[in-house]
Design an enzyme around this catalytic site. Structure first.
Site, PDB file in Angstrom:
ATOM      1  N   GLU A 261     134.493  41.499  13.518  1.00  0.00           N
ATOM      2  CA  GLU A 261     134.627  42.403  14.684  1.00  0.00           C
ATOM      3  C   GLU A 261     133.452  42.308  15.654  1.00  0.00           C
ATOM      4  O   GLU A 261     132.902  43.321  16.088  1.00  0.00           O
ATOM      5  CB  GLU A 261     134.815  43.847  14.207  1.00  0.00           C
ATOM      6  CG  GLU A 261     136.122  44.058  13.461  1.00  0.00           C
ATOM      7  CD  GLU A 261     136.397  45.514  13.079  1.00  0.00           C
ATOM      8  OE1 GLU A 261     135.540  46.385  13.375  1.00  0.00           O
ATOM      9  OE2 GLU A 261     137.443  45.775  12.488  1.00  0.00           O
TER      10      GLU A 261
ATOM     11  N   GLU B 261     142.624  42.912   8.387  1.00  0.00           N
ATOM     12  CA  GLU B 261     142.395  44.354   8.228  1.00  0.00           C
ATOM     13  C   GLU B 261     143.575  45.079   8.869  1.00  0.00           C
ATOM     14  O   GLU B 261     143.776  44.965  10.076  1.00  0.00           O
ATOM     15  CB  GLU B 261     141.080  44.808   8.867  1.00  0.00           C
ATOM     16  CG  GLU B 261     139.835  44.329   8.141  1.00  0.00           C
ATOM     17  CD  GLU B 261     138.568  45.008   8.647  1.00  0.00           C
ATOM     18  OE1 GLU B 261     138.630  46.208   9.009  1.00  0.00           O
ATOM     19  OE2 GLU B 261     137.520  44.330   8.684  1.00  0.00           O
TER      20      GLU B 261
END
Length: 504
Positions: free
Chosen positions: A173, A292
């Protein structure tokens, strides 16, 4: 009843069922590791301190891969802290979750756990506070047989055979302002390319995942993928997708249609990757690692990390208690992942234990299954062979978040070798039952093997340590198969599985 007409034909295939679709995620976050998979005081703990009751449920869940050690945690992680004698391992502040990590569990312990749980590891490297050299060091420690300083260190630490990790995430991320070492798309794209190129000098056949945007709502979504792949396309195999922003906030109808948003997410990332491919005039296609995903109630108190001088070990964090509607949505998200099996080559339900998880534990005590455990376990068990491109004819309804959405959704798999067919379907209506009418005449000789439904008149029912069985998939006795036409009645807000076969 809402009529739902579905047609299955083995001639219309999306692609193979990929076992890596049924991955999960273990991060050093809250109680996922400590008192989750690892609890030396527990009666079932093995020599490494890993709970065997959790290992057994991980196998029952059907997990294929596990991503480790993060997540946001990895962007400040020094892997060297977690190897060697336990007494010499330092305690470190974890800035991502304002906690303290004792480093009791590190790469060698985790790899022993993956073998016990019969899962494939997916290792993430720190590209937040670290870079190319540290990624190479970890790769050498894990995958080189012996004869170098770090491979010999692994041998000395009790792991004589290489860990042979094939899948690697290049950071996590990195577009998120919350991320330690947050970077621009150009900065990260160059770093990902340099790291991937160097890692392939050690092992050319590694499978490498570049960081995609952290979600559709992120301002950088789309442009991030374009720039990152523009820099790294030739050196990586997949780009990641993360999504957690699906939760019931008083609008049950929109929540039940969350998979339409996942469809959009996947198709947008694939389109962007293909645009870069066309611009670069390359034959290679980049696929997606949706590593995720889950329902997550981010505004609840348990999702708020500690603050100030409080840096606890394994605090209670992100311990959502999932209800029946959550399970139906998780099942529908699995349907979306399966129907995009041509582009989604790996996925990870985040996370495995305690932290937004299908498995819950008490420290030193009981273990139990959340409602979301069941659709994942059934899809992992019964989805085999090829994913079929099913035709669905059903009415739509208006949602505040996603516009028009179908009142039902489904996907099917077909194994030509065994004749096994599995249909996975959800009824998104909040009030009306549905009648599934499925035409399977294109596959002669089918028999009805089993039909099950997960539903409850109270869609807010949640499992506890005292009761995780009273609401679980139950036999659906309405199912019948006559002359190649399957009929089954399903209640509102329900997850449903029908299994057919050419032999019992």
């Amino acid at each position: 009843m809402i009529p739902v007409r579905i047609t299955l034909d083995p001639a219309f295939r999306v692609g193979p069922v990929r076992r890596r679709t049924f991955g999960s995620f273990v991060e050093h976050l809250g109680r996922c590791v400590y008192t989750g998979i690892h609890d030396p005081a527990h009666p079932s703990a093995d020599a490494d301190g890993f709970r065997q009751d959790v290992v057994e449920l991980t196998r029952e869940l059907g997990v294929s891969t596990v991503r480790y050690p993060g997540g946001n945690f990895v962007s400040g992680y020094r892997w060297e802290d977690g190897v060697g004698p336990l007494a010499e391992r330092p305690r470190r502040l974890d800035l991502a979750w304002h906690s303290t990590d004792p480093n009791t569990v590190g790469v060698d312990e985790f790899m022993r756990w993956t073998k016990a749980a019969q899962v494939e590891p997916m290792m993430a490297v720190n590209l937040g506070t670290r870079g190319v050299q540290e990624a190479l060091d970890l790769l050498e420690y894990c995958n080189v047989r012996s004869g170098t300083r770090l491979s010999d260190l692994r041998v000395a630490n009790g792991s004589p055979e290489p860990h042979d990790i094939r899948m690697w995430c290049l950071g996590n991320e990195m577009d998120g302002p919350w991320q330690i070492g947050h970077k621009t798309a150009y900065e990260y794209g160059r770093l990902a390319a340099e790291t991937a190129r160097a890692m392939r000098m050690v092992q050319p056949d590694l499978e490498l995942v570049a960081c995609g945007s952290s979600g559709v709502p992120i301002p950088t979504f789309g442009e991030w993928e374009r720039i990152v792949l523009g820099e790294s396309y030739e050196y990586v195999d997949m780009i990641s997708a993360h999504a957690y922003y699906w939760e019931e906030d008083g609008d049950l109808g929109s929540f039940l249609a969350s998979a339409t948003d996942m469809d959009h997410f996947i198709e947008s990332v694939a389109a962007t990757a293909d645009a870069v491919r066309a611009h670069k005039k390359l034959a290679k296609r980049i696929h997606i690692s949706f590593d995720e995903w889950n329902v997550w109630y981010q505004h609840r108190a348990e999702s708020k990390p500690p603050t100030g001088d409080d840096w606890p070990v394994a605090p209670v964090l992100l311990e959502d208690r999932y209800n029946v509607a959550d399970a139906v949505v998780v099942g529908n998200l699995l349907i979306s992942l399966l129907r995009h099996t041509d582009r989604v080559h790996a996925a990870s339900l985040a996370q495995l234990v305690n932290v937004i998880a299908p498995i819950m534990t008490e420290p030193g005590g009981r273990v139990w299954k959340q409602t979301i455990f069941h659709p994942f376990a059934q899809a992992s068990r019964y989805a085999v062979g090829e994913v079929l491109r099913v035709a669905i004819d059903v009415e739509t309804y208006e949602t505040a978040k996603f516009g028009d959405a179908a009142l039902a959704d489904a996907v099917a798999t077909y194994d030509a070798e065994t004749g096994a067919v599995a249909l996975f379907a959800v009824n998104r209506s909040t009030t009306q039952p549905a009648l599934l009418e499925v035409d399977v005449r294109s596959i002669p000789g089918l028999q009805l093997l089993e039909a099950s439904t997960l539903a409850n008149p109270d869609h807010t029912w949640s499992a506890t340590a005292d009761d995780d069985t009273s609401v679980a998939p139950r036999a659906n006795v309405s199912a019948e198969l006559v002359d190649g036409r399957l009929r089954v009645e399903v209640p509102p807000v329900s997850w449903n599985v029908v299994r057919l076969g050419t032999r019992a």
